[in-house]
Motif scaffolding. Structure first.
Motif, PDB file in Angstrom:
ATOM      1  N   ALA A  58      45.780  75.239  14.249  1.00 32.17           N
ATOM      2  CA  ALA A  58      44.594  76.094  14.245  1.00 32.17           C
ATOM      3  C   ALA A  58      44.458  76.890  15.540  1.00 32.17           C
ATOM      4  CB  ALA A  58      43.340  75.246  14.028  1.00 32.17           C
ATOM      5  N   ARG A  59      45.012  76.356  16.611  1.00 30.63           N
ATOM      6  CA  ARG A  59      44.910  77.057  17.901  1.00 30.63           C
ATOM      7  C   ARG A  59      45.809  78.296  17.956  1.00 30.63           C
ATOM      8  NH1 ARG A  59      45.535  71.647  20.415  1.00 30.63           N
ATOM      9  NH2 ARG A  59      43.446  70.817  20.794  1.00 30.63           N
ATOM     10  N   GLY A  60      46.822  78.336  17.120  1.00 30.34           N
ATOM     11  CA  GLY A  60      47.722  79.482  17.123  1.00 30.34           C
ATOM     12  C   GLY A  60      48.825  79.291  16.106  1.00 30.34           C
ATOM     13  N   ALA A  61      49.275  80.396  15.530  1.00 29.88           N
ATOM     14  CA  ALA A  61      50.312  80.303  14.506  1.00 29.88           C
ATOM     15  C   ALA A  61      51.562  79.655  15.070  1.00 29.88           C
ATOM     16  CB  ALA A  61      50.631  81.695  13.976  1.00 29.88           C
ATOM     17  N   GLY A  62      52.269  78.930  14.232  1.00 29.57           N
ATOM     18  CA  GLY A  62      53.480  78.264  14.680  1.00 29.57           C
ATOM     19  C   GLY A  62      53.874  77.176  13.723  1.00 29.57           C
ATOM     20  N   ALA A  63      54.597  76.193  14.250  1.00 28.01           N
ATOM     21  CA  ALA A  63      55.101  75.115  13.408  1.00 28.01           C
ATOM     22  C   ALA A  63      54.968  73.789  14.131  1.00 28.01           C
ATOM     23  CB  ALA A  63      56.565  75.363  13.048  1.00 28.01           C
ATOM     24  N   VAL A  64      54.775  72.744  13.336  1.00 27.91           N
ATOM     25  CA  VAL A  64      54.719  71.366  13.839  1.00 27.91           C
ATOM     26  C   VAL A  64      55.587  70.521  12.922  1.00 27.91           C
ATOM     27  CG1 VAL A  64      52.404  71.644  14.822  1.00 27.91           C
ATOM     28  CG2 VAL A  64      52.674  70.821  12.461  1.00 27.91           C
ATOM     29  N   PRO A  65      55.968  69.321  13.349  1.00 23.47           N
ATOM     30  CA  PRO A  65      56.737  68.456  12.444  1.00 23.47           C
ATOM     31  C   PRO A  65      55.949  68.172  11.171  1.00 23.47           C
ATOM     32  CG  PRO A  65      56.827  67.635  14.690  1.00 23.47           C
ATOM     33  CD  PRO A  65      55.810  68.730  14.686  1.00 23.47           C
ATOM     34  N   LEU A  66      56.620  68.218  10.037  1.00 19.94           N
ATOM     35  CA  LEU A  66      55.976  67.963   8.754  1.00 19.94           C
ATOM     36  C   LEU A  66      55.707  66.469   8.612  1.00 19.94           C
ATOM     37  CD1 LEU A  66      55.091  69.009   5.934  1.00 19.94           C
ATOM     38  CD2 LEU A  66      57.429  68.515   5.161  1.00 19.94           C
ATOM     39  N   PRO A  67      54.441  66.051   8.509  1.00 17.39           N
ATOM     40  CA  PRO A  67      54.163  64.627   8.289  1.00 17.39           C
ATOM     41  C   PRO A  67      54.777  64.152   6.984  1.00 17.39           C
ATOM     42  CG  PRO A  67      52.178  65.821   8.936  1.00 17.39           C
ATOM     43  CD  PRO A  67      53.221  66.844   8.629  1.00 17.39           C
ATOM     44  N   ARG A  68      55.020  62.864   6.888  1.00 18.85           N
ATOM     45  CA  ARG A  68      55.707  62.341   5.711  1.00 18.85           C
ATOM     46  C   ARG A  68      54.905  62.567   4.432  1.00 18.85           C
ATOM     47  NH1 ARG A  68      55.212  55.801   5.171  1.00 18.85           N
ATOM     48  NH2 ARG A  68      53.018  55.541   5.742  1.00 18.85           N
ATOM     49  N   ASP A  69      53.593  62.754   4.563  1.00 19.20           N
ATOM     50  CA  ASP A  69      52.753  62.989   3.396  1.00 19.20           C
ATOM     51  C   ASP A  69      52.630  64.466   3.046  1.00 19.20           C
ATOM     52  OD1 ASP A  69      51.694  60.146   3.579  1.00 19.20           O
ATOM     53  OD2 ASP A  69      51.067  60.991   5.502  1.00 19.20           O
ATOM     54  N   GLY A  70      53.154  65.329   3.883  1.00 19.37           N
ATOM     55  CA  GLY A  70      52.896  66.750   3.741  1.00 19.37           C
ATOM     56  C   GLY A  70      53.363  67.349   2.437  1.00 19.37           C
ATOM     57  N   ALA A  71      54.604  67.103   2.058  1.00 16.55           N
ATOM     58  CA  ALA A  71      55.135  67.729   0.848  1.00 16.55           C
ATOM     59  C   ALA A  71      54.382  67.275  -0.398  1.00 16.55           C
ATOM     60  CB  ALA A  71      56.628  67.431   0.714  1.00 16.55           C
ATOM     61  N   ALA A  72      54.125  65.954  -0.511  1.00 15.73           N
ATOM     62  CA  ALA A  72      53.421  65.439  -1.688  1.00 15.73           C
ATOM     63  C   ALA A  72      52.031  66.042  -1.805  1.00 15.73           C
ATOM     64  CB  ALA A  72      53.344  63.915  -1.622  1.00 15.73           C
ATOM     65  N   MET A  73      51.297  66.106  -0.692  1.00 16.60           N
ATOM     66  CA  MET A  73      49.930  66.611  -0.746  1.00 16.60           C
ATOM     67  C   MET A  73      49.900  68.120  -0.985  1.00 16.60           C
ATOM     68  SD  MET A  73      47.596  64.409   1.904  1.00 16.60           S
ATOM     69  CE  MET A  73      48.284  65.113   3.387  1.00 16.60           C
ATOM     70  N   LEU A  74      50.727  68.877  -0.295  1.00 15.07           N
ATOM     71  CA  LEU A  74      50.667  70.330  -0.421  1.00 15.07           C
ATOM     72  C   LEU A  74      51.264  70.812  -1.735  1.00 15.07           C
ATOM     73  CD1 LEU A  74      51.399  71.165   3.299  1.00 15.07           C
ATOM     74  CD2 LEU A  74      49.227  71.434   2.087  1.00 15.07           C
ATOM     75  N   ASP A  75      52.239  70.082  -2.284  1.00 14.41           N
ATOM     76  CA  ASP A  75      52.706  70.403  -3.631  1.00 14.41           C
ATOM     77  C   ASP A  75      51.569  70.250  -4.641  1.00 14.41           C
ATOM     78  OD1 ASP A  75      55.244  70.933  -2.710  1.00 14.41           O
ATOM     79  OD2 ASP A  75      56.118  69.045  -3.412  1.00 14.41           O
ATOM     80  N   LEU A  76      50.775  69.177  -4.496  1.00 14.08           N
ATOM     81  CA  LEU A  76      49.659  68.985  -5.415  1.00 14.08           C
ATOM     82  C   LEU A  76      48.557  70.016  -5.167  1.00 14.08           C
ATOM     83  CD1 LEU A  76      48.728  67.274  -7.766  1.00 14.08           C
ATOM     84  CD2 LEU A  76      47.711  65.659  -6.139  1.00 14.08           C
ATOM     85  N   PHE A  77      48.370  70.431  -3.922  1.00 19.97           N
ATOM     86  CA  PHE A  77      47.428  71.514  -3.635  1.00 19.97           C
ATOM     87  C   PHE A  77      47.823  72.793  -4.378  1.00 19.97           C
ATOM     88  CE2 PHE A  77      45.147  69.728   0.111  1.00 19.97           C
ATOM     89  CZ  PHE A  77      43.889  70.262  -0.156  1.00 19.97           C
TER      90      PHE A  77
END
Length: 292
Positions: A58-77
């Protein structure tokens, strides 16, 4: 508490009260593992923490390591957003903060603002990275607590009930769960017997403040939902049940639930109750209640 079970383990996490109920007292190794799971999830996804991954994005555009839950949650989003015509959106954190649900819990409304409609173009989750092409505030409240309940339950070997503040999963036992009336918490509109499944509830009287303000916003407008008072959903996993309970505040909710094998009940703000075909909840129905 289930008859014959040990006293539930209770703790505070992610802004709510948790209970973990098992036939036997949980050992220190399991409790340590659960605390670690909760801390890792919160450090990744909480927009209320200054040190979280989503706050860093939120502080600035970029990238962070994908948490292990990220793909499952964002796919469902992605499915949630499509089913609700964009009413559910993981970049709704900014609009929620503007309405007063900010990291400092200021509860001061500074006006409605829509979430970015092109969220799927701005947000990417692949190659082990979570990437935003423009600054925004991720909020996974539509299904994130359900995901965490599933993770906690998986850390407990054997029968368990994990209740994360209204989002719960039952494994290896049966629970009869009251469906709390959103306008009178001393009453229920029915009960639901749950075995080896998850039940999630959401209501406008929870996390509410100001003049009609609450945590369920239409991401397309930044305005609170006005027509649905409460939802309940039963599914195989708590993440899916949580997602369905959110979707059911919008027109596309029943279709999302059907596609994901979810049974559901919802109460309108006018008192009418609707439920899915084949729903096994024992409802205390009035004349204005209908099977959807």
């Amino acid at each position: 508490m289930t008859r014959g079970a040990s006293p539930p383990w209770e703790f505070e996490a992610i802004g709510t009260r948790w209970q973990v109920q098992t036939p036997h007292v949980l050992g220190p190794d399991v409790r340590t593992a659960v605390r670690g799971i909760v801390e890792d999830f919160d450090r990744a996804w909480s927009r209320f923490r200054a040190d979280s991954l989503v706050t860093a994005l939120a502080r600035g555009a970029g990238a962070v390591p994908l948490p292990r839950d990220g793909a499952a949650m964002l796919d469902l989003f992605t499915a949630l957003s499509a089913a609700t015509a964009g009413a559910v959106n993981p970049l709704v954190g900014g609009p929620l903060a503007r309405r007063g649900y900010d990291p400092a819990y200021g509860l001061v409304d500074t006006g409605a603002e829509a979430a970015p409609a092109d969220w799927a173009d701005r947000l990417a989750w692949d190659a082990g990275r979570l990437t935003l092409t423009a600054p925004a505030v991720i909020d996974v409240g539509a299904l994130g607590k359900g995901r965490l309940v599933d993770l906690v339950a998986a850390a407990v070997n054997g029968p368990v009930v994990v209740d994360g503040g209204g989002d719960l999963i039952v494994r290896g036992m049966t629970q009869r769960i009251a469906l709390e009336h959103p306008y009178d918490t001393s009453r229920a509109i029915g009960v639901w017997e749950v075995t080896d499944a998850a039940l999630c509830a959401s209501a406008l009287n929870r996390r509410a403040w100001g003049d009609g303000l609450h945590h369920v916003l239409d991401a397309r407008t930044g305005e609170p939902v006005r027509t649905i008072a409460a939802t309940w959903a039963v599914a195989a996993t708590t993440m899916v049940a949580d997602a369905a309970a959110t979707a059911l505040f919008f027109d596309g909710g029943p279709a999302f639930a059907a596609a994901h094998h979810v049974s559901w009940v919802r109460m309108m703000t006018d008192g009418c109750v609707e439920w899915s075909p084949g729903c096994r909840a024992d409802l205390f129905l009035g004349a204005d209640s209908v099977e959807s």
